[in-house]
Design a protein around this motif. Structure first.
Motif, PDB file in Angstrom:
ATOM      1  N   VAL A 238      29.021  74.349  43.684  1.00 18.35           N
ATOM      2  CA  VAL A 238      29.830  73.901  44.828  1.00 18.35           C
ATOM      3  C   VAL A 238      29.290  72.593  45.384  1.00 18.35           C
ATOM      4  O   VAL A 238      30.044  71.647  45.657  1.00 18.35           O
ATOM      5  CB  VAL A 238      29.846  75.000  45.917  1.00 18.35           C
ATOM      6  N   MET A 239      27.984  72.496  45.545  1.00 20.61           N
ATOM      7  CA  MET A 239      27.386  71.303  46.153  1.00 20.61           C
ATOM      8  C   MET A 239      27.442  70.093  45.233  1.00 20.61           C
ATOM      9  O   MET A 239      27.578  68.957  45.695  1.00 20.61           O
ATOM     10  CB  MET A 239      25.943  71.595  46.538  1.00 20.61           C
TER      11      MET A 239
ATOM     12  N   SER B  63      29.825  69.367  43.334  1.00 20.36           N
ATOM     13  CA  SER B  63      31.193  68.862  43.332  1.00 20.36           C
ATOM     14  C   SER B  63      31.566  68.209  44.652  1.00 20.36           C
ATOM     15  O   SER B  63      32.713  67.807  44.843  1.00 20.36           O
ATOM     16  CB  SER B  63      32.178  70.012  43.043  1.00 20.36           C
ATOM     17  N   MET B  64      30.600  68.070  45.563  1.00 20.17           N
ATOM     18  CA  MET B  64      30.796  67.447  46.868  1.00 20.17           C
ATOM     19  C   MET B  64      29.776  66.325  47.021  1.00 20.17           C
ATOM     20  O   MET B  64      28.834  66.215  46.227  1.00 20.17           O
ATOM     21  CB  MET B  64      30.622  68.499  47.980  1.00 20.17           C
ATOM     22  N   PRO B  65      29.921  65.485  48.041  1.00 21.18           N
ATOM     23  CA  PRO B  65      28.963  64.390  48.240  1.00 21.18           C
ATOM     24  C   PRO B  65      27.633  64.873  48.836  1.00 21.18           C
ATOM     25  O   PRO B  65      27.111  64.279  49.772  1.00 21.18           O
ATOM     26  CB  PRO B  65      29.682  63.441  49.196  1.00 21.18           C
ATOM     27  N   VAL B  66      27.084  65.951  48.330  1.00 28.83           N
ATOM     28  CA  VAL B  66      25.777  66.461  48.764  1.00 28.83           C
ATOM     29  C   VAL B  66      24.961  66.762  47.510  1.00 28.83           C
ATOM     30  O   VAL B  66      24.467  67.865  47.312  1.00 28.83           O
ATOM     31  CB  VAL B  66      25.930  67.705  49.658  1.00 28.83           C
TER      32      VAL B  66
ATOM     33  N   LYS C  35      25.723  59.174  41.649  1.00 29.31           N
ATOM     34  CA  LYS C  35      27.094  59.378  42.110  1.00 29.31           C
ATOM     35  C   LYS C  35      28.095  59.006  41.030  1.00 29.31           C
ATOM     36  O   LYS C  35      29.138  59.659  40.879  1.00 29.31           O
ATOM     37  CB  LYS C  35      27.345  58.555  43.364  1.00 29.31           C
TER      38      LYS C  35
ATOM     39  N   LEU D 182      31.470  60.477  41.835  1.00 31.20           N
ATOM     40  CA  LEU D 182      31.578  60.362  43.277  1.00 31.20           C
ATOM     41  C   LEU D 182      31.277  58.925  43.665  1.00 31.20           C
ATOM     42  O   LEU D 182      30.302  58.338  43.195  1.00 31.20           O
ATOM     43  CB  LEU D 182      30.611  61.307  43.996  1.00 31.20           C
TER      44      LEU D 182
ATOM     45  N   SER E 162      30.846  56.068  46.861  1.00 34.93           N
ATOM     46  CA  SER E 162      30.677  55.877  48.310  1.00 34.93           C
ATOM     47  C   SER E 162      31.721  54.954  48.886  1.00 34.93           C
ATOM     48  O   SER E 162      31.801  54.768  50.091  1.00 34.93           O
ATOM     49  CB  SER E 162      29.276  55.305  48.601  1.00 34.93           C
TER      50      SER E 162
ATOM     51  N   TRP F  42      26.971  56.912  52.943  1.00 39.66           N
ATOM     52  CA  TRP F  42      26.059  57.974  52.541  1.00 39.66           C
ATOM     53  C   TRP F  42      24.637  57.454  52.640  1.00 39.66           C
ATOM     54  O   TRP F  42      24.304  56.409  52.082  1.00 39.66           O
ATOM     55  CB  TRP F  42      26.359  58.425  51.122  1.00 39.66           C
TER      56      TRP F  42
ATOM     57  N   LEU G   4      24.437  63.423  52.765  1.00 40.72           N
ATOM     58  CA  LEU G   4      25.480  63.925  53.644  1.00 40.72           C
ATOM     59  C   LEU G   4      26.299  62.776  54.209  1.00 40.72           C
ATOM     60  O   LEU G   4      25.824  61.642  54.335  1.00 40.72           O
ATOM     61  CB  LEU G   4      24.866  64.731  54.789  1.00 40.72           C
ATOM     62  N   LEU G   5      27.521  63.065  54.561  1.00 39.60           N
ATOM     63  CA  LEU G   5      28.362  62.054  55.185  1.00 39.60           C
ATOM     64  C   LEU G   5      27.799  61.713  56.554  1.00 39.60           C
ATOM     65  O   LEU G   5      27.658  62.573  57.412  1.00 39.60           O
ATOM     66  CB  LEU G   5      29.798  62.580  55.314  1.00 39.60           C
TER      67      LEU G   5
END
Length: 342
Positions: A196-197, A199-202, A280, A285, A287, A295, A302-303
């Motif tokens: 999950v993480m 696939s996100m900007p984390v 990224k 991903l 920015s 970021w 994190l955003l």
């Protein structure tokens, strides 16, 4: 039976066996279907990102399948020996057979295969499972095996794992299986969070969860090795040979996957610190998706909203008014002066 037909206790007949454990077959089938699904949509990804995306999917599915499959595998501790041994109770007939023992986290699996399979006018091919999972009573399963009249080698090995056996194998392996299985389930949850993480900007936190996945797998191996070595080994004599056990394929593949997760987690963390933009790009991903947000590598990706100062803000634009609107503003200039000035 012995009084009328001189027939000794017998098993009604070998049960039809599947080439592998059905639970493992279901798990492998599910992950293979997921892999095929991802491969089908692969042509929709352009450029070199197609290779990066395929590499991430294959690696992630492999790790998840291993973590889930070894929980139900009986290949944690295994042993096999070829011997000449007695076949039935109250009989002097001996057979030549291969006897196998597979110990998993939830029970033991005992196999007996004649060499050749056809001996004493019977087909000697047995595959019996005795479990100690929650809700299962090992002693009752052993009693049912006695009622069926299973062959002597199977009953002999099964008796060694009963709660009342002086060998103490039941408590030893059940304790090992309980803590090892619990730790592996924690590793599986960490794997889900890592997907999950990532696939996100984390991304850095996804790397941390991959690292935790590997650490919990290695801890599970430590629990299993420690618990199974608490008591001295119990000799397993089968006819003219002695059966020795050793770590099986489930143990070694868990070790390999755990080290892989640790390596990948450290790689993500180090790359995020050294070259976050390439990381990224690997995970597709960017920015630049929202110019108002940036970021920060120091904050773990994190955003972090950063508001522009007045100097960075664009100059206000003058929007010309129509003649009718200008006339209305002049007539009501004393009341709506601030609005017209805009």
């Amino acid at each position: 039976m012995a009084a009328f037909g001189h027939t000794f206790p017998f098993y009604a007949g070998p049960k039809p066996t599947f080439p592998m454990d059905t639970t493992l077959a279901i798990i492998i089938t599910i992950f293979l279907i997921a892999l095929v699904t991802f491969i089908v949509i692969l042509p929709g990804i352009r450029g070199k990102m197609r290779l990066f995306w395929l590499l991430r999917v294959v690696t992630s599915l492999f790790i998840g399948a291993v973590i889930l499959a070894v929980n139900f595998s009986s290949q944690w501790s295994v042993g096999q020996v070829s011997t000449n041994t007695s076949y039935k109770a109250f009989s002097s007939e001996w057979i030549s057979a291969d006897v196998g023992l597979q110990v998993g986290l939830g029970g033991v699996n005992i196999t007996l295969t004649g060499t050749p399979v056809q001996q004493l006018n019977e087909t000697i091919n047995y595959n019996e499972e005795f479990t100690w999972r929650l809700g299962e009573n090992y002693a009752e399963e052993y009693a049912k095996a006695l009622e069926k009249g299973l062959p002597d080698p199977v009953l002999y090995l099964a008796e060694k794992f009963t709660p009342g056996s002086p060998c103490g194998l039941h408590r030893q392996y059940r304790l090992a299986g309980h803590y090892t299985s619990a730790t592996m389930w924690v590793a599986f949850l960490c794997w889900l969070l890592a997907n999950v993480m990532l696939s996100m900007p984390v991304l850095v936190y996804g790397g941390h969860m991959l690292l935790a996945t590997g650490i919990f797998q290695l801890l599970a191996l430590i629990f299993f090795s420690t618990a199974t070595s608490l008591t001295p080994p119990c000799p397993l004599h089968l006819g003219t040979a002695v059966l020795h056990t050793h770590h099986g394929s489930a143990f070694w593949i868990t070790l390999t996957t755990g080290l892989l997760c640790v390596l990948l987690g450290l790689s993500v963390a180090v790359t995020h610190r050294m070259q976050p933009h390439r990381l990224k790009a690997f995970f597709n991903l960017s920015s630049d998706a929202n110019p108002m947000l940036e970021w920060s590598p120091e904050e773990g990706g994190l955003l972090s909203p950063r508001y522009r100062s007045m100097a960075e803000s664009p100059e206000p634009q003058d929007i010309p008014l129509s003649e009718a609107s200008s006339e209305a503003c002049r007539k009501e200039g004393h009341r709506r002066e601030p609005v017209c000035a805009l």
